[in-house]
Design a protein around this motif. Structure first.
Motif, PDB file in Angstrom:
ATOM      1  N   ARG A  98       0.870  -1.183   0.000  1.00 18.84           N
ATOM      2  CA  ARG A  98       0.000   0.000   0.000  1.00 18.84           C
ATOM      3  C   ARG A  98       0.899   1.222   0.000  1.00 18.84           C
ATOM      4  NH1 ARG A  98      -5.207   0.777   3.845  1.00 18.84           N
ATOM      5  NH2 ARG A  98      -6.001   2.575   2.752  1.00 18.84           N
ATOM      6  N   ARG A  99       0.619   2.170  -0.885  1.00 16.85           N
ATOM      7  CA  ARG A  99       1.447   3.359  -1.046  1.00 16.85           C
ATOM      8  C   ARG A  99       0.794   4.560  -0.373  1.00 16.85           C
ATOM      9  NH1 ARG A  99       6.164   2.146  -2.055  1.00 16.85           N
ATOM     10  NH2 ARG A  99       6.430   4.222  -2.847  1.00 16.85           N
TER      11      ARG A  99
ATOM     12  N   GLY B 266      -2.559   4.705  -3.326  1.00 12.07           N
ATOM     13  CA  GLY B 266      -2.202   3.770  -4.386  1.00 12.07           C
ATOM     14  C   GLY B 266      -1.764   2.436  -3.802  1.00 12.07           C
TER      15      GLY B 266
ATOM     16  N   ALA C 227       1.071  -1.626 -10.521  1.00  7.45           N
ATOM     17  CA  ALA C 227       0.883  -0.466  -9.660  1.00  7.45           C
ATOM     18  C   ALA C 227      -0.427   0.219 -10.039  1.00  7.45           C
ATOM     19  CB  ALA C 227       2.051   0.502  -9.821  1.00  7.45           C
ATOM     20  N   LEU C 228      -1.261   0.471  -9.041  1.00  5.97           N
ATOM     21  CA  LEU C 228      -2.534   1.149  -9.255  1.00  5.97           C
ATOM     22  C   LEU C 228      -2.535   2.463  -8.488  1.00  5.97           C
ATOM     23  CD1 LEU C 228      -4.913  -1.889  -8.657  1.00  5.97           C
ATOM     24  CD2 LEU C 228      -4.128  -1.008 -10.855  1.00  5.97           C
ATOM     25  N   GLY C 229      -2.985   3.513  -9.135  1.00  9.68           N
ATOM     26  CA  GLY C 229      -3.114   4.791  -8.457  1.00  9.68           C
ATOM     27  C   GLY C 229      -4.290   4.757  -7.488  1.00  9.68           C
ATOM     28  N   ALA C 230      -4.386   5.780  -6.670  1.00  7.19           N
ATOM     29  CA  ALA C 230      -5.445   5.843  -5.652  1.00  7.19           C
ATOM     30  C   ALA C 230      -6.835   5.775  -6.277  1.00  7.19           C
ATOM     31  CB  ALA C 230      -5.291   7.118  -4.833  1.00  7.19           C
TER      32      ALA C 230
ATOM     33  N   SER D  15      -7.523   2.158  -7.499  1.00  8.32           N
ATOM     34  CA  SER D  15      -7.632   1.180  -6.417  1.00  8.32           C
ATOM     35  C   SER D  15      -8.912   1.369  -5.603  1.00  8.32           C
ATOM     36  CB  SER D  15      -6.401   1.223  -5.516  1.00  8.32           C
ATOM     37  OG  SER D  15      -6.273   2.462  -4.877  1.00  8.32           O
ATOM     38  N   GLN D  16      -9.419   2.584  -5.522  1.00  6.28           N
ATOM     39  CA  GLN D  16     -10.657   2.827  -4.784  1.00  6.28           C
ATOM     40  C   GLN D  16     -11.882   2.314  -5.513  1.00  6.28           C
ATOM     41  OE1 GLN D  16     -10.684   7.019  -4.029  1.00  6.28           O
ATOM     42  NE2 GLN D  16      -9.096   6.891  -2.468  1.00  6.28           N
TER      43      GLN D  16
END
Length: 66
Positions: free
Chosen positions: A26-27, A31, A42-45, A48-49
């Protein structure tokens, strides 16, 4: 439910409906990095939401730590 553009983008990344993924990291900012097989994505925020996930019956412990 996400729009068609997001659905197409996720499909192009290999994240199809009913695909098994493992959240690995979790970034900051929302993300995250998920694993599907040997591939890391890699998924941006925002992306991912909008993804709905549920545990599988044979769920193994993931590296993911909220």
């Amino acid at each position: 439910m996400a729009g068609r553009g997001l659905g197409r983008r996720l499909t192009s990344l290999g994240l199809n409906i009913n695909a098994t993924i493992i959240p690995t990291q979790r970034r900051p900012g929302g993300g995250m990095i998920v694993a599907r097989g040997d591939t890391r994505i890699a998924l941006g925020a925002g992306m991912s939401q909008k993804i709905l996930v549920e545990p599988t019956a044979d769920d193994e412990p993931a590296i993911y730590q909220p």
